[in-house]
Design a protein around this motif. Structure first.
Motif, PDB file in Angstrom:
ATOM      1  N   ALA A   1       9.086  14.338   4.672  1.00  0.00           N
ATOM      2  CA  ALA A   1       7.977  13.460   4.309  1.00  0.00           C
ATOM      3  C   ALA A   1       7.401  13.800   2.939  1.00  0.00           C
ATOM      4  O   ALA A   1       7.153  12.924   2.124  1.00  0.00           O
ATOM      5  N   THR A   2       7.243  15.107   2.673  1.00  0.00           N
ATOM      6  CA  THR A   2       6.553  15.470   1.430  1.00  0.00           C
ATOM      7  C   THR A   2       7.338  15.078   0.188  1.00  0.00           C
ATOM      8  O   THR A   2       6.760  14.901  -0.880  1.00  0.00           O
ATOM      9  N   ALA A   3       8.669  14.948   0.313  1.00  0.00           N
ATOM     10  CA  ALA A   3       9.455  14.500  -0.838  1.00  0.00           C
ATOM     11  C   ALA A   3       9.143  13.053  -1.178  1.00  0.00           C
ATOM     12  O   ALA A   3       9.397  12.606  -2.287  1.00  0.00           O
ATOM     13  N   MET A   4       8.608  12.289  -0.192  1.00  0.00           N
ATOM     14  CA  MET A   4       8.272  10.887  -0.441  1.00  0.00           C
ATOM     15  C   MET A   4       6.757  10.693  -0.536  1.00  0.00           C
ATOM     16  O   MET A   4       6.237   9.639  -0.187  1.00  0.00           O
ATOM     17  N   MET A   5       6.072  11.757  -0.964  1.00  0.00           N
ATOM     18  CA  MET A   5       4.631  11.626  -1.153  1.00  0.00           C
ATOM     19  C   MET A   5       4.256  12.171  -2.512  1.00  0.00           C
ATOM     20  O   MET A   5       4.952  13.028  -3.063  1.00  0.00           O
TER      21      MET A   5
ATOM     22  N   SER B   1      -6.337  -5.020  17.675  1.00  0.00           N
ATOM     23  CA  SER B   1      -6.268  -4.170  18.849  1.00  0.00           C
ATOM     24  C   SER B   1      -5.571  -2.868  18.463  1.00  0.00           C
ATOM     25  O   SER B   1      -4.810  -2.806  17.514  1.00  0.00           O
ATOM     26  N   ASN B   2      -5.852  -1.838  19.216  1.00  0.00           N
ATOM     27  CA  ASN B   2      -5.155  -0.593  18.981  1.00  0.00           C
ATOM     28  C   ASN B   2      -3.729  -0.740  19.436  1.00  0.00           C
ATOM     29  O   ASN B   2      -3.459  -1.050  20.584  1.00  0.00           O
ATOM     30  N   THR B   3      -2.808  -0.525  18.526  1.00  0.00           N
ATOM     31  CA  THR B   3      -1.419  -0.687  18.900  1.00  0.00           C
ATOM     32  C   THR B   3      -0.684   0.559  18.456  1.00  0.00           C
ATOM     33  O   THR B   3      -0.889   1.065  17.363  1.00  0.00           O
ATOM     34  N   SER B   4       0.158   1.069  19.317  1.00  0.00           N
ATOM     35  CA  SER B   4       0.940   2.236  18.929  1.00  0.00           C
ATOM     36  C   SER B   4       1.981   1.794  17.918  1.00  0.00           C
ATOM     37  O   SER B   4       2.230   0.612  17.738  1.00  0.00           O
ATOM     38  N   SER B   5       2.593   2.768  17.264  1.00  0.00           N
ATOM     39  CA  SER B   5       3.475   2.405  16.150  1.00  0.00           C
ATOM     40  C   SER B   5       4.608   1.502  16.612  1.00  0.00           C
ATOM     41  O   SER B   5       4.972   0.557  15.938  1.00  0.00           O
ATOM     42  N   SER B   6       5.155   1.768  17.789  1.00  0.00           N
ATOM     43  CA  SER B   6       6.295   0.962  18.213  1.00  0.00           C
ATOM     44  C   SER B   6       5.852  -0.464  18.534  1.00  0.00           C
ATOM     45  O   SER B   6       6.641  -1.392  18.492  1.00  0.00           O
TER      46      SER B   6
ATOM     47  N   ILE C   1       0.837  -1.193   0.000  1.00  0.00           N
ATOM     48  CA  ILE C   1       0.000   0.000   0.000  1.00  0.00           C
ATOM     49  C   ILE C   1       0.874   1.245   0.000  1.00  0.00           C
ATOM     50  O   ILE C   1       2.025   1.216   0.426  1.00  0.00           O
ATOM     51  N   GLU C   2       0.303   2.332  -0.500  1.00  0.00           N
ATOM     52  CA  GLU C   2       1.022   3.598  -0.486  1.00  0.00           C
ATOM     53  C   GLU C   2       0.531   4.404   0.714  1.00  0.00           C
ATOM     54  O   GLU C   2      -0.678   4.537   0.919  1.00  0.00           O
ATOM     55  N   THR C   3       1.471   4.889   1.510  1.00  0.00           N
ATOM     56  CA  THR C   3       1.070   5.653   2.695  1.00  0.00           C
ATOM     57  C   THR C   3       1.917   6.899   2.823  1.00  0.00           C
ATOM     58  O   THR C   3       2.938   7.059   2.167  1.00  0.00           O
ATOM     59  N   ASP C   4       1.455   7.748   3.736  1.00  0.00           N
ATOM     60  CA  ASP C   4       2.277   8.828   4.243  1.00  0.00           C
ATOM     61  C   ASP C   4       3.442   8.196   5.008  1.00  0.00           C
ATOM     62  O   ASP C   4       3.229   7.288   5.790  1.00  0.00           O
ATOM     63  N   PRO C   5       4.670   8.684   4.789  1.00  0.00           N
ATOM     64  CA  PRO C   5       5.791   8.086   5.542  1.00  0.00           C
ATOM     65  C   PRO C   5       5.704   8.349   7.047  1.00  0.00           C
ATOM     66  O   PRO C   5       6.488   7.765   7.797  1.00  0.00           O
ATOM     67  N   ARG C   6       4.765   9.161   7.479  1.00  0.00           N
ATOM     68  CA  ARG C   6       4.583   9.380   8.911  1.00  0.00           C
ATOM     69  C   ARG C   6       3.473   8.501   9.482  1.00  0.00           C
ATOM     70  O   ARG C   6       3.176   8.564  10.677  1.00  0.00           O
ATOM     71  N   ASP C   7       2.863   7.697   8.637  1.00  0.00           N
ATOM     72  CA  ASP C   7       1.866   6.737   9.095  1.00  0.00           C
ATOM     73  C   ASP C   7       2.533   5.785  10.092  1.00  0.00           C
ATOM     74  O   ASP C   7       3.689   5.410   9.905  1.00  0.00           O
ATOM     75  N   PRO C   8       1.822   5.389  11.146  1.00  0.00           N
ATOM     76  CA  PRO C   8       2.453   4.520  12.159  1.00  0.00           C
ATOM     77  C   PRO C   8       3.064   3.248  11.558  1.00  0.00           C
ATOM     78  O   PRO C   8       4.093   2.776  12.032  1.00  0.00           O
ATOM     79  N   ARG C   9       2.419   2.714  10.536  1.00  0.00           N
ATOM     80  CA  ARG C   9       2.954   1.478   9.955  1.00  0.00           C
ATOM     81  C   ARG C   9       4.265   1.748   9.242  1.00  0.00           C
ATOM     82  O   ARG C   9       5.202   0.946   9.282  1.00  0.00           O
ATOM     83  N   ALA C  10       4.349   2.912   8.587  1.00  0.00           N
ATOM     84  CA  ALA C  10       5.606   3.283   7.941  1.00  0.00           C
ATOM     85  C   ALA C  10       6.676   3.548   8.998  1.00  0.00           C
ATOM     86  O   ALA C  10       7.816   3.087   8.880  1.00  0.00           O
ATOM     87  N   VAL C  11       6.266   4.256  10.046  1.00  0.00           N
ATOM     88  CA  VAL C  11       7.231   4.601  11.095  1.00  0.00           C
ATOM     89  C   VAL C  11       7.783   3.339  11.757  1.00  0.00           C
ATOM     90  O   VAL C  11       8.980   3.243  12.073  1.00  0.00           O
ATOM     91  N   ALA C  12       6.914   2.340  11.940  1.00  0.00           N
ATOM     92  CA  ALA C  12       7.376   1.083  12.541  1.00  0.00           C
ATOM     93  C   ALA C  12       8.486   0.469  11.687  1.00  0.00           C
ATOM     94  O   ALA C  12       9.517   0.030  12.203  1.00  0.00           O
ATOM     95  N   CYS C  13       8.281   0.455  10.375  1.00  0.00           N
ATOM     96  CA  CYS C  13       9.297  -0.105   9.480  1.00  0.00           C
ATOM     97  C   CYS C  13      10.572   0.732   9.521  1.00  0.00           C
ATOM     98  O   CYS C  13      11.683   0.193   9.593  1.00  0.00           O
ATOM     99  N   LEU C  14      10.410   2.048   9.477  1.00  0.00           N
ATOM    100  CA  LEU C  14      11.588   2.915   9.439  1.00  0.00           C
ATOM    101  C   LEU C  14      12.414   2.777  10.714  1.00  0.00           C
ATOM    102  O   LEU C  14      13.644   2.706  10.665  1.00  0.00           O
TER     103      LEU C  14
ATOM    104  N   MET D   1       0.141  -6.706   9.572  1.00  0.00           N
ATOM    105  CA  MET D   1       1.441  -6.311  10.117  1.00  0.00           C
ATOM    106  C   MET D   1       2.334  -5.764   9.012  1.00  0.00           C
ATOM    107  O   MET D   1       2.431  -6.376   7.948  1.00  0.00           O
ATOM    108  N   PRO D   2       2.975  -4.607   9.266  1.00  0.00           N
ATOM    109  CA  PRO D   2       3.893  -4.070   8.263  1.00  0.00           C
ATOM    110  C   PRO D   2       5.164  -4.902   8.242  1.00  0.00           C
ATOM    111  O   PRO D   2       5.772  -5.128   9.289  1.00  0.00           O
ATOM    112  N   ILE D   3       5.553  -5.399   7.076  1.00  0.00           N
ATOM    113  CA  ILE D   3       6.732  -6.264   7.019  1.00  0.00           C
ATOM    114  C   ILE D   3       7.766  -5.772   6.005  1.00  0.00           C
ATOM    115  O   ILE D   3       8.719  -6.491   5.718  1.00  0.00           O
ATOM    116  N   GLY D   4       7.570  -4.572   5.483  1.00  0.00           N
ATOM    117  CA  GLY D   4       8.591  -4.072   4.582  1.00  0.00           C
ATOM    118  C   GLY D   4       8.186  -2.701   4.080  1.00  0.00           C
ATOM    119  O   GLY D   4       7.018  -2.324   4.145  1.00  0.00           O
TER     120      GLY D   4
END
Lengths: 299, 299
Positions: A190-194, B2-7, A152-165, A208-211
DNA sequence: AGCCCTCTCTGACAAAAGTCAGAAAAATTG
DNA sequence: CAATTTTTCTGACTTTTGTCAGAGAGGGCT
């Protein structure tokens, strides 16, 4: 049990898979029965949970749960009568119907969720050091779900993106002899990657974000690929290649004609992958302190 | 979800367990439906397979499958009518009944087995190098089945024992700098590790041998503990300790008052376990070339 | 033998899940 | 606009699964 010779007992892949299946389905009687913990039959409980997990389109739920249209209709009617769900026509296509939880339905869904959490916690509590087990569960879940994995395409500040980063930075820190400090590296805003300048992709496997991978637009006539990372549980399954392929498509859509990236010799799998995916090694094109390999690919 | 924070997304143990469960139950629709692949409802198929896997006692099957006595009776009657099963009174206790497959029933069971094998093989075929996945599945299966793991006494020449012993020798060969050649070590004859002189124990988890230990009777006033091994997938779960505890009980039953064993410093987990389980380090008591640590325990 | 227990079987139900055909409403196609 | 297709809903089933109470046969104990 299939007839297996003694040497097969420990190494036969099919026997091991079947044993895994036996163990998991036996245990499923423990893991799974949160669906039965609130005095509702399995059918309605599954529908309620599917809606709670964000599936709204009735046809989609029907496909996901493998239900006949008649049965589905009755299950929804039952949930409506209980005051847990409302069903309304899809504004786009009034033949289709969309389901949503009422307040009461959301509470009920949360109760199921809490039951599931409790059961998962109870299983884990049996193991003094569950890290090995969890890592193994991640691998199995990623492998079994590899075909369902969505990019999926997301904002790089999305929690799932942040978890990966975060995981990416931590791993770089461990792999590079020098450690890794994001602030010393060119951290793209962030905006450069959106869109419309770039893009940020996250691979999601059963939630679960895996990559991830980022495409950073520049004003220098090329875009840069940044932050390519896959979870340890996903390695060896071609996920990085898939992320790159989707990213290249996205770059083409954005009208980008040339891609560049930098990498480090401490990441040999990545470098091998770039080579096999048609990237050409070029001279250093930036003064970032970490990379020592540079690649380019025309689209 | 469940609600999970990014970390938490990548590290929360409960979220990871639930994701595993989701992945496995979704896939179970692929793995599991061998029970539905022959046009028979789940109930009779489960009973037929339980009998095929060697469960004969009707009460036991009922307990295993969690069925009501009335339902069980009807399911058996159905299988009898199909000519797949015969049910006869237990000669020991004519209230109980024993089920057995007819020739036709055995064929039908074999067909189910082939379906299961095919499905397992199909899943595996999706992965170019399935070794990582298989190792992970072993760990999960062993962990989830740890409470169901049985410790049985066998002939050391039983295929399940031989599977463990081969794995043990191979692992010793890898771990000892010198390699390991069974013929140079004191290889106990089988009868020394069988009642009444000794014993051989194998740990069985969902049908797979995952650990072993031998008790070798001698005429020197003590018995020796030999061949303690646990599968890599079972390590860190206390299985070796459990095997040793059962072996000590068995030694006491055989009237043995003193146990000795030798080990090697290349196996530090084993040595730590002996120390924590009440063994005392003693001087070398044999001239076997491999061991460099020697222990004793009075019962 | 008498008593109490265990195990299976049967009948009588009830609940849950699944199937099928057709009606009604909305969208799509030619 | 008519014909066709898609989607849901309803009624009328069947099959599968689960429950309960009681009968009958057998076993164990005093």
């Amino acid at each position: 049990m299939s007839n297996t010779s003694s040497s097969d007992l420990l190494n036969n892949a099919v026997a091991r898979t079947r044993r895994f299946h036996r163990a998991v389905t036996t245990e499923a009687g423990v893991l799974d029965d949160s669906f039965l913990g609130r005095g509702r039959p399995l059918g309605p409980a599954r529908v309620l949970n599917a809606i709670g997990h964000g599936r709204r389109d009735v046809t989609e739920i029907r496909g996901y749960l493998g239900l006949d249209s008649g049965l589905m209709s009755r299950l929804l009617r039952g949930l409506e009568d209980e005051g847990l769900v409302t069903v309304s026509p899809d504004p786009q296509d009034a033949r289709r119907r969309l389901a949503a939880l009422t307040t009461k339905g959301a509470e009920e869904f949360a109760a199921y969720d809490a039951l599931s959490d409790d059961q998962a916690a109870r299983i884990l509590a049996r193991y003094p050091r569950p890290e090995t087990l969890l890592a193994a569960m991640d691998i199995v879940a990623t492998a079994l779900g590899i075909e369902r994995t969505e990019i999926i395409e997301t904002d790089p500040r999305d929690p799932r993106a942040v978890a990966c980063l975060s995981a990416y930075y931590e791993e770089l820190g461990q792999r590079l002899k020098t450690g890794f400090d994001v602030s010393l590296s060119a951290d793209p805003e962030a905006t450069a990657m959106m869109s419309p300048r770039g893009a940020f992709l996250v691979a999601i496997s059963d939630g679960m974000p895996i990559g991830c991978v980022g495409l950073k637009g520049t004003d220098k006539g090329y875009a840069e690929v940044k932050r390519l990372w896959t979870a340890p549980s996903a390695r060896g399954m071609g996920l990085a290649k898939r992320l790159m392929a989707v990213l290249e498509d996205r770059a083409r859509d954005l009208g980008i004609g040339l891609l560049r990236l930098d990498s480090n010799s401490a990441l040999p799998e990545a470098i091998a992958m770039y080579r096999s995916a048609g990237w050409t090694e070029i001279d250093r094109f930036n003064d970032d302190p970490y990379p020592d390999h540079f690649f380019e690919k025309a689209l």
